[in-house]
Write an enzyme that holds these catalytic residues in place. Structure first.
Site, short mmCIF file in Angstrom:
data_model
loop_
_atom_site.label_atom_id
_atom_site.label_comp_id
_atom_site.label_asym_id
_atom_site.label_seq_id
_atom_site.Cartn_x
_atom_site.Cartn_y
_atom_site.Cartn_z
N HIS A 93 0.91 -1.01 0.12
CA HIS A 93 -0.45 -0.07 0.11
C HIS A 93 1.02 0.99 0.11
O HIS A 93 2.07 0.88 0.06
CB HIS A 93 -0.89 -0.03 1.41
CG HIS A 93 -0.44 0.00 2.75
ND1 HIS A 93 0.61 -1.10 2.98
CD2 HIS A 93 -0.85 0.94 3.66
CE1 HIS A 93 0.92 -0.36 4.19
NE2 HIS A 93 0.68 -0.01 4.09
N HIS A 110 1.12 4.14 2.19
CA HIS A 110 2.03 5.05 2.94
C HIS A 110 3.53 4.39 3.13
O HIS A 110 4.40 4.07 2.32
CB HIS A 110 1.53 3.91 4.03
CG HIS A 110 0.26 4.21 4.95
ND1 HIS A 110 -0.72 3.56 5.71
CD2 HIS A 110 -0.66 5.29 3.90
CE1 HIS A 110 -1.71 4.04 6.13
NE2 HIS A 110 -2.13 5.29 5.29
N ASP A 133 5.96 4.71 5.06
CA ASP A 133 6.54 3.05 6.14
C ASP A 133 6.32 2.44 5.06
O ASP A 133 7.64 0.96 5.57
CB ASP A 133 6.16 3.53 7.39
CG ASP A 133 4.65 2.76 7.56
OD1 ASP A 133 3.86 3.25 6.39
OD2 ASP A 133 4.61 2.70 8.93
N HIS A 134 6.02 2.24 4.23
CA HIS A 134 6.09 0.78 3.92
C HIS A 134 6.98 0.84 2.23
O HIS A 134 7.34 0.04 1.19
CB HIS A 134 4.66 0.15 3.12
CG HIS A 134 4.16 -0.38 4.04
ND1 HIS A 134 3.79 -1.77 4.95
CD2 HIS A 134 3.38 0.29 5.35
CE1 HIS A 134 3.58 -1.73 5.88
NE2 HIS A 134 3.14 -0.45 6.87
N HIS A 161 -7.99 -1.02 6.04
CA HIS A 161 -6.77 0.07 5.95
C HIS A 161 -6.32 1.22 5.27
O HIS A 161 -6.19 2.55 5.71
CB HIS A 161 -5.38 -0.93 6.46
CG HIS A 161 -4.40 -0.13 7.26
ND1 HIS A 161 -4.14 0.50 8.12
CD2 HIS A 161 -3.28 0.11 6.55
CE1 HIS A 161 -3.36 1.40 8.65
NE2 HIS A 161 -2.15 1.28 6.91
N ASP A 208 -0.25 -3.98 6.18
CA ASP A 208 -0.86 -3.52 6.91
C ASP A 208 -2.52 -4.07 7.62
O ASP A 208 -3.58 -3.31 7.82
CB ASP A 208 -0.78 -1.87 7.68
CG ASP A 208 -0.06 -1.93 7.45
OD1 ASP A 208 1.58 -2.17 8.09
OD2 ASP A 208 0.92 -0.35 7.79
N HIS A 263 4.50 -4.88 10.22
CA HIS A 263 5.32 -4.30 11.27
C HIS A 263 5.33 -5.24 12.59
O HIS A 263 4.49 -5.72 13.03
CB HIS A 263 3.68 -2.96 12.24
CG HIS A 263 3.68 -1.97 11.37
ND1 HIS A 263 5.11 -0.91 11.48
CD2 HIS A 263 3.40 -1.90 10.28
CE1 HIS A 263 4.70 0.63 10.35
NE2 HIS A 263 3.59 -0.33 9.99
#
Length: 256
Positions: free
Chosen positions: A56, A58, A60-61, A114, A133, A171
């Protein structure tokens, strides 16, 4: 083929996964939170990185994706529906498709909840699910863009995979998720056993994932929203599982 999954710690609590085929020397990475640790893992393994699969949009990915592509020539793969929010993709995929990448076969599963464009990757030959996530150990992702009904449907799809499937989430949230899980499912012996295992692993500085889907089916309250005991504890006896799931997600959002 001998396939190995390396867990690569990134940022504060993110994980990327390096899936390697020992016979061909090929490899893929799932998600790219930051470039340096992933490139170091590829170098240490002595493998050829063929692709980076993104779950996805975001940051942090995906923040390391462009640098990894530049340094290795790996293809970037992600959801066609979310291409406008991802780095430039070499291969766009959609729900239900199978992608043959670097000697591996991935089944693409759309899992809105999400985010609306979230996808996960099921690698049957490796018996692994790279869940981003959507599904965590003992938890699930926050509903930033989708509805509770959408996320519940997504989780039901994942729950139907073989129980031996190794769940590889994005995570390291398991210890915190366990505290919430115990608050809504305190009499579950499998959960107590899993929490004790998590405490041992974290004390040793080790990741708590991958974890067998079968373990999650017995311990993760978000996968067990259809359990009458959980519904009763929340004052929702007899209510549809999706309503129980929505209440679990609401409670988790406020849990401290």
């Amino acid at each position: 083929m001998v396939r190995t999954i390396d867990v690569v710690a990134c940022l504060g609590d993110n994980y990327a996964y390096l899936l390697r085929d020992a016979d061909s020397g090929g490899a893929v990475v799932i998600d790219a939170p930051e470039a340096a640790p992933i490139l170091a893992a590829v170098e240490a393994a002595g493998c050829r990185l063929d692709a980076v699969l993104l779950t996805h949009h975001h940051g942090d990915h995906i923040e390391g994706a462009a640098e990894i592509r530049k340094r290795t020539g790996a293809q970037l793969v992600g959801a066609a529906a979310d291409a406008h929010r991802l780095p430039p993709l070499d291969l766009m995929v959609a729900d239900g498709e199978e992608a043959a990448i670097g000697g591996f076969r991935f089944r693409v599963m759309a899992t809105p909840g999400h985010t609306r464009g979230h996808v996960v990757y099921h690698a049957p030959e490796a018996s692994a699910l790279f869940s981003g996530d959507t599904l965590f150990s003992l938890g699930c992702g926050r509903l930033f863009e989708g509805s509770a009904a959408e996320m519940w449907d997504s989780l039901l799809r994942l729950a139907a995979l073989p129980p031996e499937t190794a769940v590889c989430p994005g995570h390291e949230y398991t210890a915190a998720n366990g505290r919430f899980a115990r608050s809504v499912d305190p009499d579950n012996p499998a959960l107590a056993e899993r929490i004790a295992e998590v405490e041992r692993l974290r004390a040793a500085g080790r990741p708590t994932v991958p974890v067998a889907l079968g373990t999650e089916l017995m311990t993760n309250p978000f996968l067990r929203a259809g359990d009458p005991a959980i519904a009763a504890r929340l004052g929702l006896a007899g209510r549809p599982a999706v309503e129980v799931f929505a209440e679990l997600r609401r409670l988790k959002d406020d849990f401290r």
